[in-house]
Design a protein around this motif. Structure first.
Motif, PDB file in Angstrom:
ATOM      1  N   GLY A  58       8.242   0.071 -32.881  1.00 16.84           N
ATOM      2  CA  GLY A  58       8.912  -0.978 -33.642  1.00 16.84           C
ATOM      3  C   GLY A  58      10.320  -1.245 -33.122  1.00 16.84           C
ATOM      4  O   GLY A  58      10.849  -0.480 -32.319  1.00 16.84           O
ATOM      5  N   GLN A  78       9.983  -2.080 -28.617  1.00 14.01           N
ATOM      6  CA  GLN A  78       8.792  -2.795 -28.182  1.00 14.01           C
ATOM      7  C   GLN A  78       9.014  -3.496 -26.845  1.00 14.01           C
ATOM      8  O   GLN A  78       8.056  -3.795 -26.133  1.00 14.01           O
ATOM      9  N   ASN A 123      -0.284  -3.675 -29.675  1.00 14.05           N
ATOM     10  CA  ASN A 123       0.247  -4.200 -30.932  1.00 14.05           C
ATOM     11  C   ASN A 123       0.647  -5.660 -30.756  1.00 14.05           C
ATOM     12  O   ASN A 123       0.815  -6.135 -29.644  1.00 14.05           O
ATOM     13  N   ARG A 134       3.046  -8.963 -32.870  1.00 16.06           N
ATOM     14  CA  ARG A 134       4.067  -9.267 -33.868  1.00 16.06           C
ATOM     15  C   ARG A 134       4.132 -10.782 -34.029  1.00 16.06           C
ATOM     16  O   ARG A 134       3.906 -11.509 -33.062  1.00 16.06           O
ATOM     17  N   SER A 161       7.295  -2.479 -42.628  1.00 11.73           N
ATOM     18  CA  SER A 161       6.324  -2.397 -41.542  1.00 11.73           C
ATOM     19  C   SER A 161       7.029  -2.054 -40.234  1.00 11.73           C
ATOM     20  O   SER A 161       8.250  -2.051 -40.155  1.00 11.73           O
ATOM     21  N   TYR A 162       6.236  -1.771 -39.214  1.00 11.70           N
ATOM     22  CA  TYR A 162       6.818  -1.374 -37.926  1.00 11.70           C
ATOM     23  C   TYR A 162       7.593  -2.517 -37.260  1.00 11.70           C
ATOM     24  O   TYR A 162       8.601  -2.285 -36.615  1.00 11.70           O
ATOM     25  N   PHE A 163       7.084  -3.737 -37.402  1.00  7.72           N
ATOM     26  CA  PHE A 163       7.719  -4.847 -36.705  1.00  7.72           C
ATOM     27  C   PHE A 163       8.516  -5.746 -37.647  1.00  7.72           C
ATOM     28  O   PHE A 163       9.103  -6.726 -37.214  1.00  7.72           O
ATOM     29  N   SER A 213      15.269 -10.333 -38.383  1.00  3.71           N
ATOM     30  CA  SER A 213      14.169  -9.502 -38.904  1.00  3.71           C
ATOM     31  C   SER A 213      14.660  -8.473 -39.901  1.00  3.71           C
ATOM     32  O   SER A 213      15.689  -7.829 -39.691  1.00  3.71           O
ATOM     33  N   PHE A 244      11.692  -3.382 -42.287  1.00  2.00           N
ATOM     34  CA  PHE A 244      11.153  -2.343 -41.404  1.00  2.00           C
ATOM     35  C   PHE A 244      10.857  -1.065 -42.188  1.00  2.00           C
ATOM     36  O   PHE A 244      11.596  -0.715 -43.113  1.00  2.00           O
ATOM     37  N   PHE A 257       9.470   4.835 -37.132  1.00  2.00           N
ATOM     38  CA  PHE A 257       9.613   4.750 -35.676  1.00  2.00           C
ATOM     39  C   PHE A 257      11.057   4.999 -35.277  1.00  2.00           C
ATOM     40  O   PHE A 257      11.958   4.965 -36.123  1.00  2.00           O
TER      41      PHE A 257
END
Lengths: 133, 373
Positions: B224, B228, B256, B258, B276-278, B294, B297, B301
């Motif tokens: 994440g 990435q 993965n 996004r 979430s991870y992304f 963003s 998260f 990670f």
């Protein structure tokens, strides 16, 4: 027999999945911890502690539910990963009982890090051990 | 002797750097003891040409005739294939001589610096350190309305490949010496990496001192945040303008993806997000720069190799600027007041890989080979 094995399998999977899903790489204290405390190995009291780092302080509670005890203060010494928790509750007779727990955080990188140490609640003394769920 | 002593750190660093470029998930420093070297001769018993790390296994015999099986890690299949190697270069039953770095402890596992086929004397599985060939210099491609295209020019293929660094540090830090898996060469440089809160600094140091052994990426969890764009297998933008979104397909991690929304929806509030991870990303264009905001998260990670922590309060602002066909400038501003004392910015550039697609890559592919023998 097959049904039993299937149920056992499902139970095992249910136990395993959350342990993987709840990995937490942020503040080492954040999360729900469970274990016990007591004056002897045969006299234990269940213990759940929920902690959350808000950027300045660790807040939370002991044994969430109708008898939850708010955490008064939590101090984490990051130079040696020791922790001191203070809270106020009442003993069975209704008298105030202060809680002081001092412990050491171990295996910080693990999903299931641990805190072990001494627990004092009112006049009772013992040890405690909790593991992050 | 003095020369050897003088050169040893450089040699060890070279090994770590070279190996890290081949290791896609597990940190080299976690698995291998670069202070030791071994030489083995044996017969190939098995070949695992799978991601993220290719292995072959050999039986060796000691003076007493006792047979021992060793796992030899020799690279990432995608990088090996880019250098022209195929699985068929080695066959079960071949005799080989392997020199390399052994695993820590008693695990019978070696990271091969060289593997020589006895019957031909040929050195196998060498990977070119030279950067991939870039496309001829050209301006950044644009859509008919003049907006920059983040993907290939019309009718072409390609994706974003190698980043100019493998680590994330604050821009103002200058050069901080690290291995490619994010291990500081001098732990006292920790304050240059980022403006840590005391707990975050202590946790980062803990991860460094434990050689990054708890890295979530090594357990195949998604990369994440900025990480990435630091994986070795690249990524691709799919701009779905009619749907108001951009898909980011990641070649690293575990295939993965996004979604970045460009439909002018408001930025979500962290409290409203399912972490979430992304995260949850919305974007807008500022001239030729895509600005992505963003939040949302989770804490599962690391922000980047090396163990940068964060909390659910993380807010990222990423700026993507395609300066020409071959170059993408990536800049990320990290705002997490629960982890860092102030916002900070880092970044790097990423090179375009022309005429190719991202190759299939699954982190778990040979998880069974990351064993203790």
């Amino acid at each position: 027999m097959r049904t039993r094995i299937f149920h056992l399998f499902c139970f095992t999977v249910c136990l395993a999945v959350p342990s993987f899903a709840l990995v937490q790489e942020g503040h080492p204290l954040t999360g729900t911890w469970s274990g016990d405390w007591g004056p002897a190995a045969t006299q234990r009291n269940h213990l759940t502690i929920v902690m959350n780092w808000d950027g300045k302080n660790v807040t939370g509670m002991i044994n969430p539910g109708p008898d939850a005890i708010p955490l008064g203060s939590v101090f984490l010494d990051v130079t040696n990963w020791t922790i001191r928790i203070e809270a106020d509750t009442k003993d069975p007779s209704g008298s105030p009982a202060h809680i002081t727990a001092e412990g050491k955080l171990d295996d910080i990188g693990s999903y299931h890090r641990k805190i072990t140490g001494s627990w004092r609640q009112g006049t009772a003394k013992g040890d405690f051990r909790i593991t992050r769920d | 002797m003095k020369t050897i002593r003088t050169m040893l750190p450089a040699v060890l660093l070279t090994i770590v750097f070279a190996a890290s470029s081949l290791l896609s998930q597990r940190n080299f420093s976690t698995t291998y003891d670069s202070g030791r070297q071994v030489k083995l001769q044996g017969i190939v018993t098995r070949i695992d040409w799978v991601n993220p790390n290719a292995y072959f296994f050999i039986d060796t015999k000691d003076a007493a005739g006792t047979t021992t099986n060793w796992a030899i890690q020799f690279g990432n299949p995608l990088e090996l294939e880019r250098s022209g190697w195929k699985r068929s270069a080695l066959r079960i039953g071949d005799a080989v001589t392997v020199e390399g770095t052994p695993a820590r402890g008693t695990t019978r596992q070696v990271f091969a610096k060289s593997a020589v086929l006895t019957r031909t004397g040929k050195r196998l599985f060498t990977v070119s350190a030279a950067p991939r060939a870039a496309a001829p210099a050209a301006p950044a491609p644009r859509w008919p309305d003049g907006q920059i295209r983040l993907g290939p020019p019309p009718g072409k293929k390609g994706y974003w490949g190698t980043a100019s660094t493998k680590v994330l540090v604050e821009n103002s830090a200058g050069k901080v010496a690290m291995t490619e898996d994010g291990l500081l060469l001098n732990i006292t440089d920790v304050d240059k990496v980022a403006p840590f809160q005391p707990w975050a600094k202590a946790l980062y140091e803990y991860r460094q001192r434990h050689l990054l052994k708890d890295d979530p990426l090594a357990r195949c969890l998604p990369p994440g945040g900025p990480r990435q764009f630091l994986t070795s297998n690249g990524f691709q933008f799919i701009e779905q303008r009619e749907l108001g979104r951009i898909l980011v397909l990641l070649g690293g991690g575990d295939r993965n993806w996004r979604i970045i929304y460009t439909d002018r929806r408001p930025v979500g509030q962290p409290a409203e997000q399912v972490p979430s991870y992304f995260g949850s990303s919305v974007a807008h264009w500022e001239k030729d720069t895509l600005v992505v905001d963003s939040v949302g998260f989770n804490e599962k990670f690391w922000l980047a190799p090396g163990g940068l922590p964060h909390t659910e309060a993380l807010h990222l602002v990423e700026r993507f600027t395609r300066t020409d066909l071959n170059t993408l400038k990536y800049e990320v501003t990290i705002d997490d007041p629960r982890t860092y004392t102030r916002t900070w910015t880092g970044g790097w550039t990423i090179q375009w890989v022309p005429d190719q697609e991202i190759q299939e890559y699954f982190c778990e592919d040979n998880a069974e080979s990351t064993f203790v023998r």
